[in-house]
Write a protein that holds these residues in place. Structure first.
Motif, PDB file in Angstrom:
ATOM      1  N   ASN A 107       0.818  -1.220   0.000  1.00 23.54           N
ATOM      2  CA  ASN A 107       0.000   0.000   0.000  1.00 23.54           C
ATOM      3  C   ASN A 107       0.853   1.272   0.000  1.00 23.54           C
ATOM      4  O   ASN A 107       0.352   2.369  -0.238  1.00 23.54           O
ATOM      5  CB  ASN A 107      -0.997   0.002   1.168  1.00 23.54           C
ATOM      6  N   GLY A 108       2.156   1.110   0.272  1.00 26.52           N
ATOM      7  CA  GLY A 108       3.075   2.231   0.134  1.00 26.52           C
ATOM      8  C   GLY A 108       3.030   3.256   1.242  1.00 26.52           C
ATOM      9  O   GLY A 108       3.760   4.252   1.194  1.00 26.52           O
ATOM     10  N   GLU A 109       2.195   3.039   2.272  1.00 29.68           N
ATOM     11  CA  GLU A 109       2.137   4.015   3.361  1.00 29.68           C
ATOM     12  C   GLU A 109       3.455   4.033   4.127  1.00 29.68           C
ATOM     13  O   GLU A 109       4.036   2.981   4.418  1.00 29.68           O
ATOM     14  CB  GLU A 109       0.989   3.684   4.313  1.00 29.68           C
ATOM     15  N   THR A 110       3.932   5.220   4.466  1.00 27.39           N
ATOM     16  CA  THR A 110       5.214   5.369   5.150  1.00 27.39           C
ATOM     17  C   THR A 110       5.161   4.764   6.549  1.00 27.39           C
ATOM     18  O   THR A 110       4.198   4.933   7.290  1.00 27.39           O
ATOM     19  CB  THR A 110       5.598   6.851   5.249  1.00 27.39           C
ATOM     20  N   THR A 111       6.224   4.047   6.883  1.00 30.44           N
ATOM     21  CA  THR A 111       6.349   3.476   8.220  1.00 30.44           C
ATOM     22  C   THR A 111       7.818   3.462   8.598  1.00 30.44           C
ATOM     23  O   THR A 111       8.617   4.219   8.083  1.00 30.44           O
ATOM     24  CB  THR A 111       5.718   2.064   8.295  1.00 30.44           C
ATOM     25  N   GLY A 112       8.201   2.595   9.512  1.00 28.37           N
ATOM     26  CA  GLY A 112       9.578   2.495   9.965  1.00 28.37           C
ATOM     27  C   GLY A 112       9.628   2.188  11.440  1.00 28.37           C
ATOM     28  O   GLY A 112       8.724   1.570  12.003  1.00 28.37           O
ATOM     29  N   LEU A 113      10.682   2.641  12.086  1.00 30.44           N
ATOM     30  CA  LEU A 113      10.879   2.493  13.519  1.00 30.44           C
ATOM     31  C   LEU A 113      10.007   3.486  14.278  1.00 30.44           C
ATOM     32  O   LEU A 113       9.875   4.638  13.873  1.00 30.44           O
ATOM     33  CB  LEU A 113      12.356   2.764  13.840  1.00 30.44           C
ATOM     34  N   TRP A 114       9.417   3.038  15.389  1.00 30.94           N
ATOM     35  CA  TRP A 114       8.733   3.975  16.284  1.00 30.94           C
ATOM     36  C   TRP A 114       9.786   4.510  17.237  1.00 30.94           C
ATOM     37  O   TRP A 114      10.327   3.776  18.060  1.00 30.94           O
ATOM     38  CB  TRP A 114       7.596   3.302  17.043  1.00 30.94           C
ATOM     39  N   PHE A 115      10.098   5.806  17.124  1.00 24.87           N
ATOM     40  CA  PHE A 115      11.312   6.371  17.700  1.00 24.87           C
ATOM     41  C   PHE A 115      11.429   6.160  19.210  1.00 24.87           C
ATOM     42  O   PHE A 115      12.492   5.817  19.734  1.00 24.87           O
ATOM     43  CB  PHE A 115      11.394   7.865  17.373  1.00 24.87           C
ATOM     44  N   GLU A 116      10.330   6.370  19.926  1.00 26.47           N
ATOM     45  CA  GLU A 116      10.386   6.264  21.388  1.00 26.47           C
ATOM     46  C   GLU A 116      10.750   4.858  21.837  1.00 26.47           C
ATOM     47  O   GLU A 116      11.367   4.677  22.905  1.00 26.47           O
ATOM     48  CB  GLU A 116       9.047   6.693  21.993  1.00 26.47           C
ATOM     49  N   GLU A 117      10.406   3.843  21.028  1.00 25.77           N
ATOM     50  CA  GLU A 117      10.693   2.455  21.390  1.00 25.77           C
ATOM     51  C   GLU A 117      12.170   2.125  21.243  1.00 25.77           C
ATOM     52  O   GLU A 117      12.633   1.102  21.767  1.00 25.77           O
ATOM     53  CB  GLU A 117       9.829   1.509  20.565  1.00 25.77           C
ATOM     54  N   LEU A 118      12.899   2.959  20.529  1.00 28.63           N
ATOM     55  CA  LEU A 118      14.359   2.893  20.520  1.00 28.63           C
ATOM     56  C   LEU A 118      14.931   3.791  21.608  1.00 28.63           C
ATOM     57  O   LEU A 118      15.768   3.365  22.408  1.00 28.63           O
ATOM     58  CB  LEU A 118      14.912   3.326  19.159  1.00 28.63           C
ATOM     59  N   ALA A 119      14.494   5.052  21.629  1.00 31.57           N
ATOM     60  CA  ALA A 119      15.153   6.062  22.460  1.00 31.57           C
ATOM     61  C   ALA A 119      15.061   5.761  23.950  1.00 31.57           C
ATOM     62  O   ALA A 119      16.053   5.877  24.683  1.00 31.57           O
ATOM     63  CB  ALA A 119      14.569   7.441  22.161  1.00 31.57           C
ATOM     64  N   THR A 120      13.886   5.372  24.431  1.00 33.25           N
ATOM     65  CA  THR A 120      13.731   5.130  25.869  1.00 33.25           C
ATOM     66  C   THR A 120      14.585   3.956  26.349  1.00 33.25           C
ATOM     67  O   THR A 120      15.341   4.098  27.321  1.00 33.25           O
ATOM     68  CB  THR A 120      12.250   4.942  26.233  1.00 33.25           C
ATOM     69  N   PRO A 121      14.524   2.786  25.696  1.00 29.13           N
ATOM     70  CA  PRO A 121      15.421   1.705  26.126  1.00 29.13           C
ATOM     71  C   PRO A 121      16.893   2.045  25.923  1.00 29.13           C
ATOM     72  O   PRO A 121      17.734   1.694  26.765  1.00 29.13           O
ATOM     73  CB  PRO A 121      14.996   0.524  25.244  1.00 29.13           C
ATOM     74  N   TYR A 122      17.212   2.720  24.834  1.00 29.95           N
ATOM     75  CA  TYR A 122      18.606   3.067  24.541  1.00 29.95           C
ATOM     76  C   TYR A 122      19.230   3.806  25.725  1.00 29.95           C
ATOM     77  O   TYR A 122      20.311   3.438  26.208  1.00 29.95           O
ATOM     78  CB  TYR A 122      18.665   3.927  23.280  1.00 29.95           C
TER      79      TYR A 122
END
Length: 238
Positions: free
Chosen positions: A23-38
Motif C-alpha cells: 500500500n506504500g504508506e510510510t512506516t519504519g521504527l517507532w522512535f520512542e521504542e528505541l530512544a527510551t530503552p537506549y
C-alpha cells in the motif's frame, strides 16, 4: 552469561522497512521504542550497538517524531545526542553480526518490523543462537514480530510455552491497521503456542519470562528496558 565485571553489551536490531507492504504508506521504527530503552541501557552503563535488517540509515515512522520539545524526553535527548544519531544513520547489517560478544538482543517496534523482521532468515538464526547461548532476548510493541521464526534449544518456536506480549489485536484495530499488517501479532504469538498476555490498550505492560522479555506497546518501552536490565543482572549472578 553476563560477566558483571564488565559493561553489558546490548545489540538493538531495528527495522529497515520504509513502507507498509504494497500500500506504500510510510512506516519504519517507532522512535520512542528505541530512544527510551537506549538511554535506560546507556544510563545503566551498558554499551550499545545499533543494527538493522539491511544496515545503513534507519527509517523513522514520521508519526513518532514531533517538533523538538513536544516529544518524549528520550526522543529529544536522542536527537540531541550526536553519537546516537550517527549510529542510527549507519546501522550494522544483521547479516554481518556475530552475536557471541553480546549479552542481550533488543528489538524495538514500529509497524515496519511486521514486514522485514519475520522475513529475515539472518535475524531468526541470530536470535536462535543468542537463546542457545543463554543471552537475554527482549522486544517491545511490534518488535516481537522478529521472534516468530526464532527457535529455542529444543528446536521449538522460541515463544512456545513462554509468557509473551506484544501489540494486541484490539490495539491494531484501534489504529485501523488490522487489514494492512501481514498478520496480527497477538494471533501469531498464540498460534506459535506462546502464552500471550496483555494489559489495557496503550497502557504500560511488559513480561519477563526468564531470559525472554516482551512489552506490549510504546507505553511499555521503559518497563521492558527495566525488565531487560533485571534479566541481565540475574544472568550475571548465575
Amino acid at each position: 552469561m553476563t560477566d558483571t565485571s564488565r559493561k553489558p553489551e546490548i545489540l538493538m536490531i531495528l527495522t529497515s522497512a520504509r513502507t507498509m507492504g504494497e500500500n506504500g504508506e510510510t512506516t519504519g521504527l517507532w522512535f520512542e521504542e528505541l530512544a527510551t530503552p537506549y538511554f535506560a541501557f546507556i544510563d545503566a552503563g551498558a554499551s550499545i550497538t545499533l543494527a538493522s535488517i539491511k544496515g545503513g540509515p534507519t527509517p523513522i515512522d514520521p508519526r513518532s517524531v514531533k517538533a523538538k520539545g513536544e516529544n518524549e524526553a528520550s526522543v529529544d535527548r536522542f536527537l540531541d545526542d550526536e553519537a546516537a544519531s550517527a549510529a542510527l544513520d549507519d546501522t550494522v547489517p544483521v547479516s554481518t553480526i556475530d552475536v557471541g560478544p553480546y549479552d542481550a538482543v533488543f528489538l524495538p517496534g514500529g509497524h515496519g518490523t511486521m514486514w522485514d523482521l519475520p522475513e529475515s532468515e539472518e535475524l531468526a538464526a541470530l536470535l536462535t543462537r543468542a537463546w542457545t547461548e543463554s543471552k537475554v532476548i527482549s522486544a517491545v510493541c511490534h518488535g516481537p514480530a522478529g521472534l516468530v521464526n526464532a527457535e529455542d534449544e529444543t528446536g521449538a518456536p522460541l515463544v512456545s510455552g513462554r509468557r509473551v506480549t506484544g501489540f494486541s489485536n484490539s490495539e491494531e484495530r484501534a489504529v485501523g491497521l488490522e487489514a494492512t499488517v501481514p498478520f496480527l501479532l497477538e494471533s501469531k504469538l498464540r498460534e506459535l503456542r506462546g502464552r500471550y498476555e496483555c494489559g489495557a490498550d496503550f497502557e504500560s505492560f511488559a513480561i519477563a519470562d526468564g531470559r525472554l522479555v516482551t512489552g506490549q506497546n510504546p507505553a511499555s518501552s521503559a518497563l521492558t528496558a527495566k525488565l531487560t536490565l533485571g534479566a541481565l543482572a540475574i544472568e550475571g549472578r548465575r
